[in-house]
Design a protein around this motif. Structure first.
Motif, PDB file in Angstrom:
ATOM      1  N   LEU A   2      30.544  61.806  -8.461  1.00 47.78           N
ATOM      2  CA  LEU A   2      30.571  61.992  -7.011  1.00 47.78           C
ATOM      3  C   LEU A   2      31.326  60.835  -6.372  1.00 47.78           C
ATOM      4  O   LEU A   2      30.949  59.681  -6.545  1.00 47.78           O
ATOM      5  CB  LEU A   2      29.141  62.030  -6.431  1.00 47.78           C
ATOM      6  CG  LEU A   2      28.419  63.376  -6.477  1.00 47.78           C
ATOM      7  CD1 LEU A   2      27.989  63.691  -7.889  1.00 47.78           C
ATOM      8  CD2 LEU A   2      27.240  63.351  -5.545  1.00 47.78           C
ATOM      9  N   PHE A   3      32.375  61.168  -5.658  1.00 48.43           N
ATOM     10  CA  PHE A   3      33.114  60.149  -4.898  1.00 48.43           C
ATOM     11  C   PHE A   3      32.887  60.427  -3.418  1.00 48.43           C
ATOM     12  O   PHE A   3      33.029  61.566  -2.958  1.00 48.43           O
ATOM     13  CB  PHE A   3      34.610  60.211  -5.202  1.00 48.43           C
ATOM     14  CG  PHE A   3      35.414  59.293  -4.314  1.00 48.43           C
ATOM     15  CD1 PHE A   3      35.621  57.976  -4.674  1.00 48.43           C
ATOM     16  CD2 PHE A   3      35.916  59.745  -3.099  1.00 48.43           C
ATOM     17  CE1 PHE A   3      36.332  57.118  -3.841  1.00 48.43           C
ATOM     18  CE2 PHE A   3      36.624  58.893  -2.261  1.00 48.43           C
ATOM     19  CZ  PHE A   3      36.841  57.582  -2.628  1.00 48.43           C
ATOM     20  N   MET A   4      32.548  59.356  -2.692  1.00 49.03           N
ATOM     21  CA  MET A   4      32.428  59.487  -1.238  1.00 49.03           C
ATOM     22  C   MET A   4      33.270  58.415  -0.577  1.00 49.03           C
ATOM     23  O   MET A   4      33.167  57.232  -0.931  1.00 49.03           O
ATOM     24  CB  MET A   4      30.967  59.341  -0.805  1.00 49.03           C
ATOM     25  CG  MET A   4      30.144  60.576  -1.111  1.00 49.03           C
ATOM     26  SD  MET A   4      28.409  60.346  -0.746  1.00 49.03           S
ATOM     27  CE  MET A   4      27.924  59.304  -2.107  1.00 49.03           C
ATOM     28  N   GLY A   5      34.112  58.834   0.348  1.00 47.84           N
ATOM     29  CA  GLY A   5      34.892  57.887   1.138  1.00 47.84           C
ATOM     30  C   GLY A   5      34.231  57.714   2.497  1.00 47.84           C
ATOM     31  O   GLY A   5      33.929  58.705   3.178  1.00 47.84           O
ATOM     32  N   HIS A   6      33.967  56.460   2.860  1.00 44.93           N
ATOM     33  CA  HIS A   6      33.358  56.155   4.158  1.00 44.93           C
ATOM     34  C   HIS A   6      34.410  55.542   5.083  1.00 44.93           C
ATOM     35  O   HIS A   6      35.336  54.870   4.619  1.00 44.93           O
ATOM     36  CB  HIS A   6      32.231  55.125   4.014  1.00 44.93           C
ATOM     37  CG  HIS A   6      31.051  55.620   3.254  1.00 44.93           C
ATOM     38  ND1 HIS A   6      29.914  56.092   3.858  1.00 44.93           N
ATOM     39  CD2 HIS A   6      30.846  55.721   1.922  1.00 44.93           C
ATOM     40  CE1 HIS A   6      29.042  56.454   2.929  1.00 44.93           C
ATOM     41  NE2 HIS A   6      29.588  56.243   1.749  1.00 44.93           N
ATOM     42  N   VAL A   7      34.226  55.719   6.367  1.00 48.50           N
ATOM     43  CA  VAL A   7      35.052  55.015   7.345  1.00 48.50           C
ATOM     44  C   VAL A   7      34.572  53.568   7.409  1.00 48.50           C
ATOM     45  O   VAL A   7      33.383  53.310   7.619  1.00 48.50           O
ATOM     46  CB  VAL A   7      34.958  55.683   8.738  1.00 48.50           C
ATOM     47  CG1 VAL A   7      35.629  54.821   9.794  1.00 48.50           C
ATOM     48  CG2 VAL A   7      35.582  57.073   8.693  1.00 48.50           C
ATOM     49  N   GLY A  60      38.330  65.649  13.105  1.00 48.36           N
ATOM     50  CA  GLY A  60      37.666  65.129  14.294  1.00 48.36           C
ATOM     51  C   GLY A  60      37.164  63.710  14.066  1.00 48.36           C
ATOM     52  O   GLY A  60      37.595  63.019  13.139  1.00 48.36           O
ATOM     53  N   TYR A  61      36.213  63.310  14.893  1.00 51.20           N
ATOM     54  CA  TYR A  61      35.792  61.906  14.897  1.00 51.20           C
ATOM     55  C   TYR A  61      34.696  61.623  13.880  1.00 51.20           C
ATOM     56  O   TYR A  61      33.686  62.338  13.818  1.00 51.20           O
ATOM     57  CB  TYR A  61      35.284  61.533  16.296  1.00 51.20           C
ATOM     58  CG  TYR A  61      34.942  60.072  16.430  1.00 51.20           C
ATOM     59  CD1 TYR A  61      35.936  59.103  16.423  1.00 51.20           C
ATOM     60  CD2 TYR A  61      33.615  59.665  16.549  1.00 51.20           C
ATOM     61  CE1 TYR A  61      35.621  57.756  16.548  1.00 51.20           C
ATOM     62  CE2 TYR A  61      33.287  58.320  16.674  1.00 51.20           C
ATOM     63  CZ  TYR A  61      34.301  57.369  16.669  1.00 51.20           C
ATOM     64  OH  TYR A  61      33.983  56.038  16.787  1.00 51.20           O
ATOM     65  N   VAL A  62      34.905  60.547  13.120  1.00 49.16           N
ATOM     66  CA  VAL A  62      33.900  60.057  12.177  1.00 49.16           C
ATOM     67  C   VAL A  62      33.644  58.586  12.499  1.00 49.16           C
ATOM     68  O   VAL A  62      34.555  57.760  12.377  1.00 49.16           O
ATOM     69  CB  VAL A  62      34.369  60.199  10.712  1.00 49.16           C
ATOM     70  CG1 VAL A  62      33.291  59.679   9.764  1.00 49.16           C
ATOM     71  CG2 VAL A  62      34.709  61.650  10.392  1.00 49.16           C
ATOM     72  N   PRO A  63      32.437  58.236  12.915  1.00 48.41           N
ATOM     73  CA  PRO A  63      32.159  56.831  13.222  1.00 48.41           C
ATOM     74  C   PRO A  63      32.141  55.979  11.952  1.00 48.41           C
ATOM     75  O   PRO A  63      31.944  56.522  10.847  1.00 48.41           O
ATOM     76  CB  PRO A  63      30.766  56.891  13.870  1.00 48.41           C
ATOM     77  CG  PRO A  63      30.149  58.126  13.344  1.00 48.41           C
ATOM     78  CD  PRO A  63      31.271  59.096  13.127  1.00 48.41           C
ATOM     79  N   ALA A  64      32.322  54.686  12.113  1.00 54.37           N
ATOM     80  CA  ALA A  64      32.268  53.767  10.967  1.00 54.37           C
ATOM     81  C   ALA A  64      30.959  53.971  10.228  1.00 54.37           C
ATOM     82  O   ALA A  64      29.891  54.074  10.845  1.00 54.37           O
ATOM     83  CB  ALA A  64      32.404  52.332  11.439  1.00 54.37           C
ATOM     84  N   GLY A  65      31.045  54.021   8.923  1.00 54.12           N
ATOM     85  CA  GLY A  65      29.878  54.276   8.087  1.00 54.12           C
ATOM     86  C   GLY A  65      29.727  55.733   7.706  1.00 54.12           C
ATOM     87  O   GLY A  65      29.068  56.049   6.719  1.00 54.12           O
ATOM     88  N   GLY A  66      30.340  56.616   8.475  1.00 51.60           N
ATOM     89  CA  GLY A  66      30.248  58.040   8.177  1.00 51.60           C
ATOM     90  C   GLY A  66      31.067  58.416   6.953  1.00 51.60           C
ATOM     91  O   GLY A  66      32.028  57.729   6.596  1.00 51.60           O
ATOM     92  N   ILE A  67      30.683  59.513   6.330  1.00 48.33           N
ATOM     93  CA  ILE A  67      31.425  60.003   5.158  1.00 48.33           C
ATOM     94  C   ILE A  67      32.565  60.891   5.650  1.00 48.33           C
ATOM     95  O   ILE A  67      32.335  61.854   6.382  1.00 48.33           O
ATOM     96  CB  ILE A  67      30.508  60.815   4.223  1.00 48.33           C
ATOM     97  CG1 ILE A  67      29.329  59.963   3.755  1.00 48.33           C
ATOM     98  CG2 ILE A  67      31.295  61.337   3.022  1.00 48.33           C
ATOM     99  CD1 ILE A  67      28.246  60.783   3.034  1.00 48.33           C
ATOM    100  N   SER A  68      33.789  60.556   5.238  1.00 48.62           N
ATOM    101  CA  SER A  68      34.943  61.360   5.634  1.00 48.62           C
ATOM    102  C   SER A  68      35.485  62.194   4.479  1.00 48.62           C
ATOM    103  O   SER A  68      36.271  63.117   4.700  1.00 48.62           O
ATOM    104  CB  SER A  68      36.059  60.466   6.177  1.00 48.62           C
ATOM    105  OG  SER A  68      36.437  59.507   5.208  1.00 48.62           O
ATOM    106  N   LEU A  69      35.082  61.855   3.264  1.00 53.30           N
ATOM    107  CA  LEU A  69      35.587  62.574   2.092  1.00 53.30           C
ATOM    108  C   LEU A  69      34.519  62.622   1.017  1.00 53.30           C
ATOM    109  O   LEU A  69      33.902  61.594   0.708  1.00 53.30           O
ATOM    110  CB  LEU A  69      36.848  61.882   1.541  1.00 53.30           C
ATOM    111  CG  LEU A  69      37.438  62.434   0.241  1.00 53.30           C
ATOM    112  CD1 LEU A  69      37.868  63.882   0.392  1.00 53.30           C
ATOM    113  CD2 LEU A  69      38.610  61.579  -0.216  1.00 53.30           C
ATOM    114  N   LEU A  70      34.318  63.792   0.465  1.00 51.23           N
ATOM    115  CA  LEU A  70      33.407  63.965  -0.668  1.00 51.23           C
ATOM    116  C   LEU A  70      34.143  64.738  -1.751  1.00 51.23           C
ATOM    117  O   LEU A  70      34.729  65.788  -1.475  1.00 51.23           O
ATOM    118  CB  LEU A  70      32.160  64.742  -0.246  1.00 51.23           C
ATOM    119  CG  LEU A  70      31.257  65.237  -1.402  1.00 51.23           C
ATOM    120  CD1 LEU A  70      30.526  64.063  -2.053  1.00 51.23           C
ATOM    121  CD2 LEU A  70      30.265  66.271  -0.902  1.00 51.23           C
ATOM    122  N   ILE A  71      34.118  64.179  -2.950  1.00 53.95           N
ATOM    123  CA  ILE A  71      34.668  64.882  -4.121  1.00 53.95           C
ATOM    124  C   ILE A  71      33.577  64.867  -5.183  1.00 53.95           C
ATOM    125  O   ILE A  71      33.127  63.795  -5.599  1.00 53.95           O
ATOM    126  CB  ILE A  71      35.935  64.187  -4.667  1.00 53.95           C
ATOM    127  CG1 ILE A  71      37.024  64.120  -3.602  1.00 53.95           C
ATOM    128  CG2 ILE A  71      36.448  64.925  -5.912  1.00 53.95           C
ATOM    129  CD1 ILE A  71      38.193  63.208  -3.984  1.00 53.95           C
TER     130      ILE A  71
END
Lengths: 88, 150
Positions: free
Chosen positions: B41-46, B95-106
């Motif tokens: 699981l890869f998660m990209g955060h802002v 759209g908008y993703v605040p800092a700490g939010g997940i922007s990408l999930l693989i």
């Protein structure tokens, strides 16, 4: 273009993405194009209309298909200007 | 392609942050396949990057959506070619993703770990390279800058 083909004037929607929005101030607009035309000729036409794009790097997509500069475009509904991507 | 999973490109783009609740749901789904021996699981955060102009509050994502959906499908197809992918899930924010939010999930499930890592990395790099998505880093109401992928 060799200048010998029959040309037609069409209306296309031009869409701007990413940093190009700061240069154009609009997300999309319609323009008149003479087709057939090479992609670089279409690009020159757009750059003439939007001089702020002069220093910008981008690729053109015609009807959602990325094109190379020398590709010949015979019909188009949408031209998208796509600078380097920054997703992920 | 040896893989038998179904990938739905129409479901990748999601408005706002990726819901963290997707993660346990995907893990349960992968576990239910019976054949998955390795999940990556890869998660990209802002990130709240500190820039000369201030701290990044969030990122506003935009895309050429039809082209993005087609590009996601091509990236996943190419990354999974020759691998035995059992199941797979990809989400990317719009759209908008605040800092700490997940922007990408693989999330990738395979029988063995090497393929899971390799396919996950190939999808990540393919997204950055081939998918027409743009991020504008928001510093404050009057200041922003366009994200540049490195």
């Amino acid at each position: 273009m060799t200048g010998r083909e029959a040309t037609m004037s069409i209306t296309v929607e031009v869409r701007y993405f990413g940093p190009l929005l700061d240069e154009t101030g609009v997300a999309h607009e319609t323009i008149e194009l003479e087709l057939p035309a090479r992609v670089h000729e279409i690009d020159s036409r757009i750059r003439t209309l939007r001089t702020g794009l002069a220093a910008c790097t981008y690729r053109l997509a015609v009807d959602e298909s990325l094109k190379e500069a020398d590709d010949l475009v015979t019909e188009a509904r949408e031209i998208a200007l796509l600078p380097p991507f920054s997703g992920g | 392609m040896k893989s038998g999973f179904a990938f739905h490109a129409d479901a990748v783009l999601t408005e706002g942050p990726v819901d963290p609740g997707v993660v346990p749901a995907v893990v349960r789904r992968f576990a239910g396949t019976g054949g998955a021996g390795a999940d990556v699981l890869f998660m990209g955060h802002v990130r709240a990057d500190v820039t000369e102009a201030g701290t990044v509050r969030g990122i506003e994502y935009t895309a050429h959506e039809p082209m993005a959906r087609a590009a996601f499908a091509a990236v996943v197809r190419d990354a999974a070619a020759g691998a035995e992918v059992i199941d797979l899930e990809v989400r990317h924010s719009l759209g908008y993703v605040p800092a700490g939010g997940i922007s990408l999930l693989i999330a990738v499930a395979t029988a063995h770990r090497d393929e899971a890592y390799r396919v996950s990395r190939a999808i990540l790099e393919g997204i950055k390279r081939d998918v027409p998505i743009y991020g504008r880093e928001i510093i404050d109401e009057e200041t922003s800058r366009w994200k540049v992928n490195r």
